[in-house]
Write a protein that holds these residues in place. Sequence first.
Motif, short mmCIF file in Angstrom:
data_model
loop_
_atom_site.label_atom_id
_atom_site.label_comp_id
_atom_site.label_asym_id
_atom_site.label_seq_id
_atom_site.Cartn_x
_atom_site.Cartn_y
_atom_site.Cartn_z
N ASP A 91 11.49 -20.77 -4.80
CA ASP A 91 11.59 -20.20 -3.46
C ASP A 91 10.22 -19.74 -2.93
O ASP A 91 9.89 -19.96 -1.76
N LEU A 92 9.44 -19.09 -3.78
CA LEU A 92 8.15 -18.58 -3.33
C LEU A 92 7.18 -19.72 -3.02
O LEU A 92 6.45 -19.65 -2.02
N ASN A 93 7.17 -20.75 -3.83
CA ASN A 93 6.28 -21.88 -3.54
C ASN A 93 6.70 -22.62 -2.28
O ASN A 93 5.86 -23.13 -1.53
N SER A 94 8.00 -22.69 -2.04
CA SER A 94 8.49 -23.30 -0.80
C SER A 94 8.04 -22.48 0.41
O SER A 94 7.59 -23.04 1.43
N ALA A 95 8.13 -21.16 0.30
CA ALA A 95 7.69 -20.29 1.38
C ALA A 95 6.19 -20.40 1.60
O ALA A 95 5.70 -20.45 2.74
N LEU A 96 5.43 -20.43 0.52
CA LEU A 96 3.97 -20.56 0.63
C LEU A 96 3.58 -21.88 1.29
O LEU A 96 2.68 -21.91 2.14
N LYS A 97 4.26 -22.94 0.93
CA LYS A 97 3.96 -24.25 1.52
C LYS A 97 4.20 -24.23 3.02
O LYS A 97 3.37 -24.73 3.81
N SER A 98 5.31 -23.64 3.44
CA SER A 98 5.60 -23.55 4.88
C SER A 98 4.55 -22.72 5.60
O SER A 98 4.12 -23.05 6.71
N ALA A 99 4.15 -21.62 4.98
CA ALA A 99 3.16 -20.74 5.60
C ALA A 99 1.81 -21.43 5.75
O ALA A 99 1.16 -21.35 6.81
N PHE A 100 1.38 -22.12 4.72
CA PHE A 100 0.08 -22.80 4.79
C PHE A 100 0.10 -23.96 5.78
O PHE A 100 -0.90 -24.22 6.46
N GLU A 101 1.22 -24.66 5.87
CA GLU A 101 1.28 -25.83 6.74
C GLU A 101 1.42 -25.48 8.21
O GLU A 101 1.17 -26.32 9.07
N ASP A 102 1.81 -24.25 8.52
CA ASP A 102 1.95 -23.84 9.90
C ASP A 102 0.56 -23.72 10.54
O ASP A 102 -0.28 -22.93 10.11
N LYS A 103 0.34 -24.50 11.58
CA LYS A 103 -0.98 -24.50 12.22
C LYS A 103 -1.29 -23.18 12.91
O LYS A 103 -2.46 -22.85 13.14
N GLY A 104 -0.25 -22.42 13.25
CA GLY A 104 -0.49 -21.14 13.90
C GLY A 104 -0.87 -20.03 12.93
O GLY A 104 -1.37 -18.98 13.34
N ALA A 105 -0.62 -20.25 11.64
CA ALA A 105 -0.93 -19.23 10.64
C ALA A 105 -2.43 -19.17 10.40
O ALA A 105 -3.03 -20.13 9.91
N GLN A 106 -3.03 -18.04 10.73
CA GLN A 106 -4.47 -17.88 10.57
C GLN A 106 -4.84 -17.56 9.12
O GLN A 106 -5.96 -17.86 8.68
N ALA A 107 -3.95 -16.96 8.40
CA ALA A 107 -4.14 -16.64 6.98
C ALA A 107 -2.77 -16.32 6.40
O ALA A 107 -1.80 -16.11 7.12
N VAL A 108 -2.71 -16.27 5.07
CA VAL A 108 -1.46 -15.98 4.37
C VAL A 108 -1.63 -14.67 3.61
O VAL A 108 -2.61 -14.49 2.88
N VAL A 109 -0.67 -13.77 3.81
CA VAL A 109 -0.66 -12.51 3.08
C VAL A 109 0.53 -12.51 2.13
O VAL A 109 1.66 -12.74 2.54
N ILE A 110 0.25 -12.25 0.85
CA ILE A 110 1.31 -12.13 -0.14
C ILE A 110 1.48 -10.65 -0.44
O ILE A 110 0.57 -10.01 -0.98
N ARG A 111 2.61 -10.11 -0.08
CA ARG A 111 2.87 -8.68 -0.31
C ARG A 111 3.72 -8.54 -1.57
O ARG A 111 4.81 -9.07 -1.66
N LEU A 112 3.20 -7.77 -2.53
CA LEU A 112 3.83 -7.68 -3.84
C LEU A 112 4.30 -6.26 -4.13
O LEU A 112 3.58 -5.29 -3.87
N ASN A 113 5.50 -6.16 -4.67
CA ASN A 113 6.02 -4.91 -5.20
C ASN A 113 6.93 -5.29 -6.36
O ASN A 113 8.13 -5.48 -6.21
N SER A 114 6.31 -5.43 -7.55
CA SER A 114 7.03 -5.99 -8.70
C SER A 114 6.46 -5.44 -10.00
O SER A 114 5.25 -5.26 -10.13
N PRO A 115 7.35 -5.21 -10.98
CA PRO A 115 6.88 -4.76 -12.30
C PRO A 115 6.46 -5.90 -13.20
O PRO A 115 5.97 -5.68 -14.31
N GLY A 116 6.67 -7.14 -12.78
CA GLY A 116 6.30 -8.29 -13.58
C GLY A 116 7.49 -9.16 -13.90
O GLY A 116 8.50 -9.14 -13.21
N GLY A 117 7.36 -9.94 -14.96
CA GLY A 117 8.44 -10.84 -15.34
C GLY A 117 7.95 -12.04 -16.10
O GLY A 117 7.11 -11.92 -17.01
N SER A 118 8.41 -13.21 -15.73
CA SER A 118 8.16 -14.44 -16.47
C SER A 118 6.72 -14.93 -16.29
O SER A 118 6.27 -15.14 -15.15
N PRO A 119 5.98 -15.18 -17.39
CA PRO A 119 4.64 -15.74 -17.26
C PRO A 119 4.67 -17.17 -16.75
O PRO A 119 3.71 -17.63 -16.10
#
Length: 324
Positions: A91-119
Amino acid sequence: MNQEQMSSPVGGMNAVQQQLLADFAGAYLAEQRRQARWRWVWRVLWIGLILAMIWATIASVPEATAPVTPHTALVEVRGEISTEAEANADDLNSALKSAFEDKGAQAVVIRLNSPGGSPVQAGLINDEIRRLKALHKKKVYAVCEEMCASAAFYIAVAADQVYVDKASLVGSIGVLMDGFGFTGVMDKVGVERRLMTAGANKGMLDPFSPRNESQDAYAQAMLNQIHQQFIKVVREGRGKRLKESEDTFSGLFWNGEQAIALGLADHLGSLDSIARDVVKAEEIIDYTVKENIAERLAKRFGAGFGEAVGSGMVQAMRSSVSVR
């Protein structure tokens, strides 16, 4: 009603029998009408539920024409990072791909609030961020909120810059494998473990069997390798900004101000301040894949529920690897 009326046959039945038959017929018809009303109620409810699920599914699908006005693209990483959680690589990679491909997106911000998980999941996301950065030549900023630990930090170091709050918890660059051992309890209650395997190490880390030194050593070596992979990713992402010490990769975590001093983060900031002052595009468009009602119902009531209650309980007692 006199005795003569009660005993006089009418159509083969006396008056009492006719009354009983009429009462029964009335009650039967009333019950049929009641059941018919409830059938319609349930039909309406099911139709409403189906329509709501269809609407939720349609609403969760991104618009065919993404906004072309200048904006800041947002992708959220919240909670545990796992294939079974909302923060998963697919899901996250799909969202990132859409964000990067959007010509109107000037930059991508990843907002994180997580204790961690799978390497593994964190590694897949980190790799995709770096690939998309090189392909689309867009800046990526990581914003750490309350917690950006371990696998979440593994993702954050793929960004060009890492922003934190002064009280954010950042770091925890380490790997753990946790589980339980029940051999002492089994001895006390007189339970015998009967484990049969084909392969000397097939029962490795079984919580009902005694620990094995050679297997423990093997597991520790594997953890050390994953830790070195994590360290390499952090060094590549942070570069010369990283001020290494003996504690940097020990699993410790720090607040935001300390993280900046140690080179684990770059600046204090928030999503709004980055969009306004750094990206210069105050409009924020969220590209995060949202779980719809149909998916939540499927997860809650689907076939996976039985598996989670049954074999999932046994699996939960076995050791699992996570970067936390």
